[in-house]
Write an enzyme that holds these catalytic residues in place. Structure first.
Site, PDB file in Angstrom:
ATOM      1  N   HIS A 356     -30.554  -3.396  15.966  1.00  0.00           N
ATOM      2  CA  HIS A 356     -30.132  -3.956  14.680  1.00  0.00           C
ATOM      3  C   HIS A 356     -28.969  -4.933  14.878  1.00  0.00           C
ATOM      4  CE1 HIS A 356     -29.350  -4.023  10.337  1.00  0.00           C
ATOM      5  NE2 HIS A 356     -28.093  -4.142  10.707  1.00  0.00           N
ATOM      6  N   GLU A 357     -27.966  -4.487  15.668  1.00  0.00           N
ATOM      7  CA  GLU A 357     -26.786  -5.348  15.871  1.00  0.00           C
ATOM      8  C   GLU A 357     -27.141  -6.582  16.688  1.00  0.00           C
ATOM      9  OE1 GLU A 357     -24.874  -2.763  13.555  1.00  0.00           O
ATOM     10  OE2 GLU A 357     -24.406  -4.812  14.089  1.00  0.00           O
ATOM     11  N   GLU A 384     -30.119  -8.836   7.862  1.00  0.00           N
ATOM     12  CA  GLU A 384     -30.293  -7.399   8.154  1.00  0.00           C
ATOM     13  C   GLU A 384     -31.672  -7.086   8.715  1.00  0.00           C
ATOM     14  OE1 GLU A 384     -26.485  -7.048   7.194  1.00  0.00           O
ATOM     15  OE2 GLU A 384     -27.811  -5.749   8.340  1.00  0.00           O
ATOM     16  N   TRP A 458     -21.840   8.002  -9.778  1.00  0.00           N
ATOM     17  CA  TRP A 458     -22.391   8.010  -8.422  1.00  0.00           C
ATOM     18  C   TRP A 458     -23.455   9.101  -8.297  1.00  0.00           C
ATOM     19  CZ3 TRP A 458     -22.550   5.369  -3.949  1.00  0.00           C
ATOM     20  CH2 TRP A 458     -22.833   6.041  -2.764  1.00  0.00           C
ATOM     21  N   ARG A 462     -27.522   9.282  -7.507  1.00  0.00           N
ATOM     22  CA  ARG A 462     -28.002  10.015  -6.325  1.00  0.00           C
ATOM     23  C   ARG A 462     -29.048  11.053  -6.734  1.00  0.00           C
ATOM     24  NH1 ARG A 462     -26.773   9.957  -0.742  1.00  0.00           N
ATOM     25  NH2 ARG A 462     -25.161  11.554  -0.587  1.00  0.00           N
ATOM     26  N   HIS A 486     -19.445   1.137   3.675  1.00  0.00           N
ATOM     27  CA  HIS A 486     -19.549  -0.173   3.042  1.00  0.00           C
ATOM     28  C   HIS A 486     -18.741  -0.297   1.769  1.00  0.00           C
ATOM     29  CE1 HIS A 486     -22.766   0.120   5.876  1.00  0.00           C
ATOM     30  NE2 HIS A 486     -23.005  -1.170   5.771  1.00  0.00           N
TER      31      HIS A 486
HETATM   32  C1  BJ2 Z   1     -24.699  -0.053  11.509  1.00  0.00           C
HETATM   33  C2  BJ2 Z   1     -24.734  -1.219  10.558  1.00  0.00           C
HETATM   34  N1  BJ2 Z   1     -23.449  -1.935  10.605  1.00  0.00           N
HETATM   35  C3  BJ2 Z   1     -23.353  -3.123   9.731  1.00  0.00           C
HETATM   36  C4  BJ2 Z   1     -24.526  -4.086  10.020  1.00  0.00           C
HETATM   37  O1  BJ2 Z   1     -24.838  -4.326  11.198  1.00  0.00           O
HETATM   38  O2  BJ2 Z   1     -25.130  -4.527   9.039  1.00  0.00           O
HETATM   39  C5  BJ2 Z   1     -21.981  -3.797   9.938  1.00  0.00           C
HETATM   40  C6  BJ2 Z   1     -20.953  -3.149   9.023  1.00  0.00           C
HETATM   41  C7  BJ2 Z   1     -21.108  -3.878   7.721  1.00  0.00           C
HETATM   42  C8  BJ2 Z   1     -21.652  -5.276   8.066  1.00  0.00           C
HETATM   43  N2  BJ2 Z   1     -21.974  -5.195   9.498  1.00  0.00           N
HETATM   44  C9  BJ2 Z   1     -22.132  -6.240  10.347  1.00  0.00           C
HETATM   45  O3  BJ2 Z   1     -22.292  -6.075  11.539  1.00  0.00           O
HETATM   46  C10 BJ2 Z   1     -22.124  -7.665   9.821  1.00  0.00           C
HETATM   47  N3  BJ2 Z   1     -21.068  -8.424  10.503  1.00  0.00           N
HETATM   48  C11 BJ2 Z   1     -23.486  -8.293  10.109  1.00  0.00           C
HETATM   49  C12 BJ2 Z   1     -23.532  -9.729   9.605  1.00  0.00           C
HETATM   50  O4  BJ2 Z   1     -23.083 -10.637  10.314  1.00  0.00           O
HETATM   51  O5  BJ2 Z   1     -23.966  -9.900   8.454  1.00  0.00           O
HETATM   52  C13 BJ2 Z   1     -24.982  -0.680   9.148  1.00  0.00           C
HETATM   53  O6  BJ2 Z   1     -24.023  -0.440   8.435  1.00  0.00           O
HETATM   54  N4  BJ2 Z   1     -26.238  -0.406   8.747  1.00  0.00           N
HETATM   55  C14 BJ2 Z   1     -27.466  -0.634   9.495  1.00  0.00           C
HETATM   56  C15 BJ2 Z   1     -28.554   0.031   8.685  1.00  0.00           C
HETATM   57  C16 BJ2 Z   1     -28.015   0.336   7.322  1.00  0.00           C
HETATM   58  C17 BJ2 Z   1     -26.489   0.231   7.425  1.00  0.00           C
HETATM   59  C18 BJ2 Z   1     -25.833   1.607   7.372  1.00  0.00           C
HETATM   60  O7  BJ2 Z   1     -25.583   2.176   8.465  1.00  0.00           O
HETATM   61  O8  BJ2 Z   1     -25.591   2.110   6.248  1.00  0.00           O
HETATM   62 ZN    ZN Z   2     -26.749  -5.335   9.801  1.00  0.00          ZN
END
Ligand code: BJ2
Ligand code: ZN
Length: 611
Positions: A356-357, A384, A458, A462, A486
């Site tokens: 994902h990353e 995403e 909330w 849920r 988030h």
């Molecule tokens: C593990 C993932 N971490 C995020 C992501 O990778 O989206 C991080 C933290 C918030 C934004 N972020 C970024 O890396 C941004 N810089 C990416 C960009 O440049 O837009 C995450 O939070 N996920 C993945 C599945 C659902 C969600 C969760 O785990 O709830």
């Molecule tokens: Zn992401």
């Protein structure tokens, strides 16, 4: 290079505007990369000093963006070509940086930095000396423990140490953020966040997608509830039909793969979990990322540059430093530095997260030649979806077998159903969660949900949308939204719901390009440069066009559609409908958990069924 501009000199204003854009693009790379470096230092070493530096850097960056916005506003862009108009629009679209009062702007950045610190340094003490951080300790407990009492204590403890401590800060954030975006003419922060999708009907579109997908979720929920009742006993489950949130293998009940060993339709067939095999092969964090890198390279896309491997933090530091462990991908906006920060463990979940990353990083690499204002996803859902699309190929039994992570490949209907269940616990389970977080936040930003109702609103969402209930009674002393990364880190969330729909449309288009035949869930686009070329063409556009254009180029469609997702899971739905019959669904309202009334509730339930 910058896009070709209109006839040079055709309009002094246009020539001056072109020079302004060139200046902006040069300066923005300098300002944004300096800010990214300070923010990286804070996220990889949480100290008071680094937090203060980060707050000041964010403030200076906001003030620079404010200044650029005022300079851009001087130009009359009406006669400009569409591309220049779009660049000027984006330069002026500065969000909360528009807050004119510098003291308030500093307060906003400070409040965000404080909430992020509370979240990332929270620990749960089960005994005086035994204080556990979320990553890796509590997360590991949620993955492995089947002790209902211990899970409940960790579930409550985490919320006491994180969300509960942020309620006031979050209320301040909401007011400051709304005040800021109103300067730009938006009704509230949610209105501003939704505007990024450049789609008039966006809110209705996601609502109808959610309605369309509800039946799939209801079938999965019913099956999982039945299996968990068998594991934990009926008494733990409220008569209302909800699943207690602490039993789904995840602190937020957002994805349920960690309890999949209880949930396989055919337990005697292979279970899709490569954790044990990776541990056996002594996989390292770095090797997990190289597996992801190899896939992108096989498509003919850009491999990770050396700076990625030099600069990333792929494991939790062992030197006592406090870091933000929640995984993230970083664009330093200088065309050179791109990093991932992840406290990687050798598990299937982290294997997926690494993909994902790295999907974010690949997007950064594909659009790094664009003007800075266009270095973003066509919309946030696209960003995403990139890594997850790759994972839809990587996580097939065939691909895992090809890369040596699934020694025996069993191909029959029952193994196939087990595989689809594993994917549904990741993708279908997530849908209500991905949808409801911003339903709550939009209602807060709009003023429909007041601070005195934060937690009630909330849990209403849920219980009603996710069919999940709290394991213990909740009050307005709690602030459970703050227990999810988030919210304190102020990252919008509907992007993940959008991504979970889009990624199946992308997967279908790429599988067609790769010449795949047969069911969508068996497709693996590995080594397909045809698919890679089409994906690269879409990604390299960044946000230079409204998202429907790159979307159509790849999928030949102009709207989000749940159809490819539903086609992918149809065989599993048929199986679940047969298994569940009418034993499915839940009451919209949360169960009443007060000790007295829940006993009363049980006897009332008994009486009603006895009559
Ligand atoms: C593990 C993932 N971490 C995020 C992501 O990778 O989206 C991080 C933290 C918030 C934004 N972020 C970024 O890396 C941004 N810089 C990416 C960009 O440049 O837009 C995450 O939070 N996920 C993945 C599945 C659902 C969600 C969760 O785990 O709830
Ligand atoms: Zn992401």
């Amino acid at each position: 290079a910058m896009g070709v501009r209109g006839e040079a000199g055709s309009n002094v204003n246009e020539t001056a505007a072109g020079e302004f854009l060139d200046m902006y693009n040069t300066e923005a790379q300098r300002v944004f990369s300096a800010n990214a470096a300070v923010s990286w230092a804070f996220n990889t070493n949480i100290t008071d000093e680094n937090r203060q530096k980060s707050i000041q850097s964010d403030l200076q960056t906001d003030l620079w963006r404010q200044n650029m916005s005022h300079q851009a506003a001087v130009f009359n862009t009406s006669g400009f070509d569409p591309d220049m108009q779009r660049q000027f629009y984006k330069i002026k679209d500065i969000g909360t940086a528009a807050l004119e009062d510098v003291a308030k702007l500093e307060e906003l950045n400070s409040v965000l930095a404080q909430m992020s610190t509370i979240y990332s340094t929270a620990r749960v003490c089960l005994t005086k000396t035994d204080c556990l951080p979320l990553d890796p300790d509590i997360t590991r407990e949620f993955e492995k423990s089947r002790n209902e009492e211990r899970l409940r204590r960790l579930w409550v403890g985490w919320r006491d140490e994180s969300g509960k401590k942020m309620r006031q800060l979050y209320t301040q954030f909401v007011d400051l953020s709304n005040e800021a975006v109103k300067t730009l003419g938006y009704a509230d922060t949610g209105d501003y966040w939704r505007s990024k999708y450049e789609t008039e009907t966006f809110e209705q579109d996601v609502a109808s997608l959610f309605e369309e997908l509800k039946p799939f979720y209801t079938e999965l929920h019913a099956f999982v509830r039945r299996r968990l009742k068998a594991q934990y006993g009926d008494s733990v489950f409220p008569a209302s039909g909800h699943i207690p949130a602490h039993l789904l293998g995840n602190m937020w009940a957002q994805q349920w793969n960690s309890v999949q060993n209880l949930l396989m339709p055919y337990p005697d067939q292979p279970i899709l979990d490569v954790t044990a095999e990776m541990v056996k092969q002594e996989y390292t964090a770095e090797r997990i990322f190289h597996v992801a890198d190899d896939f992108f390279a096989s498509l003919g896309l850009t491999p990770m540059p050396q700076e990625f491997w030099n600069g990333s933090m792929l494991e939790k530091p062992q030197d006592g430093r406090e870091v933000v462990c929640h995984a993230s991908a970083w664009d330093f906006y200088n065309g050179i530095d791109f990093r991932v920060k992840q406290c990687t463990e050798v598990t299937m979940e982290h294997f997926s997260t690494a993909h994902h990353e790295m999907g974010h990083i690949e997007y950064f690499l594909q659009y790094k030649h664009q003007p800075v204002v266009y270095r973003g996803g066509a919309n946030a859902g696209f960003h995403e979806a990139v890594g997850d699309v790759i994972s839809l190929s990587v996580e097939t039994p065939k691909h895992l077998h090809d890369i040596g992570l699934l020694p025996t490949l069993v191909e029959n209907n029952e193994a196939d159903t087990n595989f689809l269940m594993a994917m549904a616990l990741q993708k279908i389970a997530f849908l209500p969660f991905g949808y409801l977080i911003d339903q709550w936040r939009w209602s807060v930003f709009r003023g429909q949900t007041h601070p005195s109702d934060y937690n009630k609103a909330w849990w209403k969402l849920r219980c009603e949308l996710q069919g999940v209930s709290p394991p213990v009674a909740r009050t307005e002393d709690d602030f459970d939204p703050g227990a999810k990364f988030h919210i304190p880190n102020n990252t919008p969330y509907i992007r993940y719901f959008v991504s979970f729909v889009l990624q199946f449309q992308f997967h279908k288009a790429l599988c067609d390009a790769a010449g795949h035949t047969g069911p969508l869930h068996t497709c693996d686009i590995f080594n397909s440069t045809e698919a890679g070329t089409k994906l690269g063409e879409m990604l390299s556009m960044g946000s230079s066009k409204v998202w429907t254009e790159p979307f159509q180029a790849l999928t030949n469609q102009t709207r989000m559609s749940a159809q490819p997702l539903m086609d992918y899971f149809q065989p599993l739905m048929t199986f679940l409908q047969k298994e569940n019959g009418q034993d499915k669904g839940w009451q919209p309202d949360c169960p009443n958990l007060d000790p007295i009334s829940s006993a009363g509730q049980a006897s009332l339930h008994y009486l009603l069924t006895a009559l």
